[in-house]
Design a protein around this motif. Structure first.
Motif, PDB file in Angstrom:
ATOM      1  N   LEU A  21      14.702   5.771  -4.427  1.00  0.00           N
ATOM      2  CA  LEU A  21      13.678   6.485  -3.684  1.00  0.00           C
ATOM      3  C   LEU A  21      13.347   7.816  -4.345  1.00  0.00           C
ATOM      4  O   LEU A  21      12.168   8.177  -4.458  1.00  0.00           O
ATOM      5  CB  LEU A  21      14.110   6.694  -2.235  1.00  0.00           C
ATOM      6  CG  LEU A  21      13.080   7.366  -1.330  1.00  0.00           C
ATOM      7  CD1 LEU A  21      11.739   6.634  -1.356  1.00  0.00           C
ATOM      8  CD2 LEU A  21      13.611   7.471   0.081  1.00  0.00           C
ATOM      9  N   VAL A  22      14.338   8.532  -4.827  1.00  0.00           N
ATOM     10  CA  VAL A  22      14.087   9.804  -5.525  1.00  0.00           C
ATOM     11  C   VAL A  22      13.264   9.555  -6.791  1.00  0.00           C
ATOM     12  O   VAL A  22      12.335  10.316  -7.094  1.00  0.00           O
ATOM     13  CB  VAL A  22      15.419  10.524  -5.862  1.00  0.00           C
ATOM     14  CG1 VAL A  22      15.207  11.671  -6.820  1.00  0.00           C
ATOM     15  CG2 VAL A  22      16.075  11.015  -4.582  1.00  0.00           C
ATOM     16  N   GLN A  23      13.568   8.507  -7.524  1.00  0.00           N
ATOM     17  CA  GLN A  23      12.796   8.175  -8.715  1.00  0.00           C
ATOM     18  C   GLN A  23      11.346   7.865  -8.360  1.00  0.00           C
ATOM     19  O   GLN A  23      10.424   8.289  -9.063  1.00  0.00           O
ATOM     20  CB  GLN A  23      13.425   6.999  -9.453  1.00  0.00           C
ATOM     21  CG  GLN A  23      14.753   7.333 -10.085  1.00  0.00           C
ATOM     22  CD  GLN A  23      15.469   6.110 -10.644  1.00  0.00           C
ATOM     23  OE1 GLN A  23      15.262   4.984 -10.202  1.00  0.00           O
ATOM     24  NE2 GLN A  23      16.328   6.340 -11.625  1.00  0.00           N
ATOM     25  N   ILE A  24      11.136   7.141  -7.282  1.00  0.00           N
ATOM     26  CA  ILE A  24       9.779   6.809  -6.829  1.00  0.00           C
ATOM     27  C   ILE A  24       9.048   8.075  -6.395  1.00  0.00           C
ATOM     28  O   ILE A  24       7.877   8.279  -6.735  1.00  0.00           O
ATOM     29  CB  ILE A  24       9.834   5.769  -5.694  1.00  0.00           C
ATOM     30  CG1 ILE A  24      10.271   4.417  -6.266  1.00  0.00           C
ATOM     31  CG2 ILE A  24       8.493   5.665  -4.980  1.00  0.00           C
ATOM     32  CD1 ILE A  24      10.642   3.399  -5.223  1.00  0.00           C
ATOM     33  N   GLU A  25       9.713   8.928  -5.633  1.00  0.00           N
ATOM     34  CA  GLU A  25       9.092  10.184  -5.167  1.00  0.00           C
ATOM     35  C   GLU A  25       8.610  11.039  -6.331  1.00  0.00           C
ATOM     36  O   GLU A  25       7.590  11.723  -6.226  1.00  0.00           O
ATOM     37  CB  GLU A  25      10.090  11.008  -4.347  1.00  0.00           C
ATOM     38  CG  GLU A  25      10.412  10.434  -3.004  1.00  0.00           C
ATOM     39  CD  GLU A  25      11.537  11.179  -2.309  1.00  0.00           C
ATOM     40  OE1 GLU A  25      11.625  11.056  -1.090  1.00  0.00           O
ATOM     41  OE2 GLU A  25      12.327  11.881  -2.979  1.00  0.00           O
ATOM     42  N   ILE A  55       3.881   1.537   1.951  1.00  0.00           N
ATOM     43  CA  ILE A  55       2.947   2.517   1.406  1.00  0.00           C
ATOM     44  C   ILE A  55       3.375   3.903   1.864  1.00  0.00           C
ATOM     45  O   ILE A  55       3.540   4.155   3.066  1.00  0.00           O
ATOM     46  CB  ILE A  55       1.510   2.222   1.866  1.00  0.00           C
ATOM     47  CG1 ILE A  55       1.137   0.789   1.483  1.00  0.00           C
ATOM     48  CG2 ILE A  55       0.537   3.231   1.262  1.00  0.00           C
ATOM     49  CD1 ILE A  55      -0.053   0.246   2.200  1.00  0.00           C
ATOM     50  N   LEU A  56       3.572   4.789   0.890  1.00  0.00           N
ATOM     51  CA  LEU A  56       3.895   6.184   1.175  1.00  0.00           C
ATOM     52  C   LEU A  56       2.612   6.990   1.029  1.00  0.00           C
ATOM     53  O   LEU A  56       2.005   7.008  -0.048  1.00  0.00           O
ATOM     54  CB  LEU A  56       4.935   6.715   0.186  1.00  0.00           C
ATOM     55  CG  LEU A  56       6.177   5.866  -0.067  1.00  0.00           C
ATOM     56  CD1 LEU A  56       7.077   6.550  -1.093  1.00  0.00           C
ATOM     57  CD2 LEU A  56       6.926   5.603   1.210  1.00  0.00           C
ATOM     58  N   LYS A  66      -4.172  14.681  -1.604  1.00  0.00           N
ATOM     59  CA  LYS A  66      -3.647  13.425  -1.069  1.00  0.00           C
ATOM     60  C   LYS A  66      -3.211  12.506  -2.205  1.00  0.00           C
ATOM     61  O   LYS A  66      -3.933  12.343  -3.186  1.00  0.00           O
ATOM     62  CB  LYS A  66      -4.716  12.714  -0.244  1.00  0.00           C
ATOM     63  CG  LYS A  66      -5.031  13.400   1.055  1.00  0.00           C
ATOM     64  CD  LYS A  66      -6.040  12.589   1.844  1.00  0.00           C
ATOM     65  CE  LYS A  66      -6.364  13.275   3.159  1.00  0.00           C
ATOM     66  NZ  LYS A  66      -7.336  12.482   3.935  1.00  0.00           N
ATOM     67  N   VAL A  67      -2.020  11.938  -2.051  1.00  0.00           N
ATOM     68  CA  VAL A  67      -1.502  10.936  -2.982  1.00  0.00           C
ATOM     69  C   VAL A  67      -0.843   9.826  -2.177  1.00  0.00           C
ATOM     70  O   VAL A  67      -0.505  10.006  -1.013  1.00  0.00           O
ATOM     71  CB  VAL A  67      -0.483  11.523  -4.005  1.00  0.00           C
ATOM     72  CG1 VAL A  67      -1.136  12.542  -4.924  1.00  0.00           C
ATOM     73  CG2 VAL A  67       0.704  12.139  -3.292  1.00  0.00           C
ATOM     74  N   ALA A  68      -0.690   8.680  -2.807  1.00  0.00           N
ATOM     75  CA  ALA A  68      -0.038   7.550  -2.143  1.00  0.00           C
ATOM     76  C   ALA A  68       0.740   6.766  -3.183  1.00  0.00           C
ATOM     77  O   ALA A  68       0.408   6.770  -4.365  1.00  0.00           O
ATOM     78  CB  ALA A  68      -1.068   6.660  -1.463  1.00  0.00           C
ATOM     79  N   ARG A  69       1.761   6.092  -2.723  1.00  0.00           N
ATOM     80  CA  ARG A  69       2.548   5.221  -3.598  1.00  0.00           C
ATOM     81  C   ARG A  69       2.700   3.881  -2.897  1.00  0.00           C
ATOM     82  O   ARG A  69       3.150   3.816  -1.755  1.00  0.00           O
ATOM     83  CB  ARG A  69       3.920   5.837  -3.887  1.00  0.00           C
ATOM     84  CG  ARG A  69       4.803   5.040  -4.825  1.00  0.00           C
ATOM     85  CD  ARG A  69       4.197   4.963  -6.227  1.00  0.00           C
ATOM     86  NE  ARG A  69       4.875   3.975  -7.023  1.00  0.00           N
ATOM     87  CZ  ARG A  69       5.725   4.249  -7.995  1.00  0.00           C
ATOM     88  NH1 ARG A  69       5.985   5.490  -8.327  1.00  0.00           N
ATOM     89  NH2 ARG A  69       6.297   3.278  -8.653  1.00  0.00           N
ATOM     90  N   TYR A  70       2.307   2.819  -3.584  1.00  0.00           N
ATOM     91  CA  TYR A  70       2.355   1.460  -3.058  1.00  0.00           C
ATOM     92  C   TYR A  70       3.583   0.777  -3.632  1.00  0.00           C
ATOM     93  O   TYR A  70       3.729   0.690  -4.846  1.00  0.00           O
ATOM     94  CB  TYR A  70       1.081   0.725  -3.482  1.00  0.00           C
ATOM     95  CG  TYR A  70       0.885  -0.623  -2.842  1.00  0.00           C
ATOM     96  CD1 TYR A  70       0.056  -0.762  -1.746  1.00  0.00           C
ATOM     97  CD2 TYR A  70       1.507  -1.757  -3.339  1.00  0.00           C
ATOM     98  CE1 TYR A  70      -0.149  -1.997  -1.155  1.00  0.00           C
ATOM     99  CE2 TYR A  70       1.314  -3.003  -2.756  1.00  0.00           C
ATOM    100  CZ  TYR A  70       0.491  -3.110  -1.667  1.00  0.00           C
ATOM    101  OH  TYR A  70       0.289  -4.334  -1.089  1.00  0.00           O
TER     102      TYR A  70
END
Length: 80
Positions: A21-25, A55-56, A66-70
């Motif tokens: 999760l930290v890597q994704i963030e 989806i974050l 605004k940003v998002a991560r799928y």
């Protein structure tokens, strides 16, 4: 999960592991900065779509845009 379409950060950590999760963030594209940035303030905006993917939705740590991560977390073995 209170709502079947949302998830808490703690639930996401259990699903992905805290390290992943930290890597994704720290690996989210910001179209305003035009660079990879860290996503912040997404904890109240974690959703799950009809395919089970996560989806974050949050903000860029630098410009606050605004940003998002799928995250493809709802993989299935069915064919289209």
């Amino acid at each position: 999960m209170g709502n079947k379409n949302t998830m808490t950060r703690a639930e996401l950590e259990r699903k992905l592991t805290p390290l992943l999760l930290v890597q994704i963030e720290n690996n989210v594209w910001c179209s305003t900065c035009n660079e990879v940035r860290k996503i912040v303030d997404y904890e109240d905006h974690i959703t799950i779509n009809k395919h089970g993917d996560t989806i974050l939705n949050g903000q860029c740590s630098i410009c606050k845009g605004k940003v998002a991560r799928y995250l493809e977390t709802g993989e299935t073995n069915h064919r289209a």
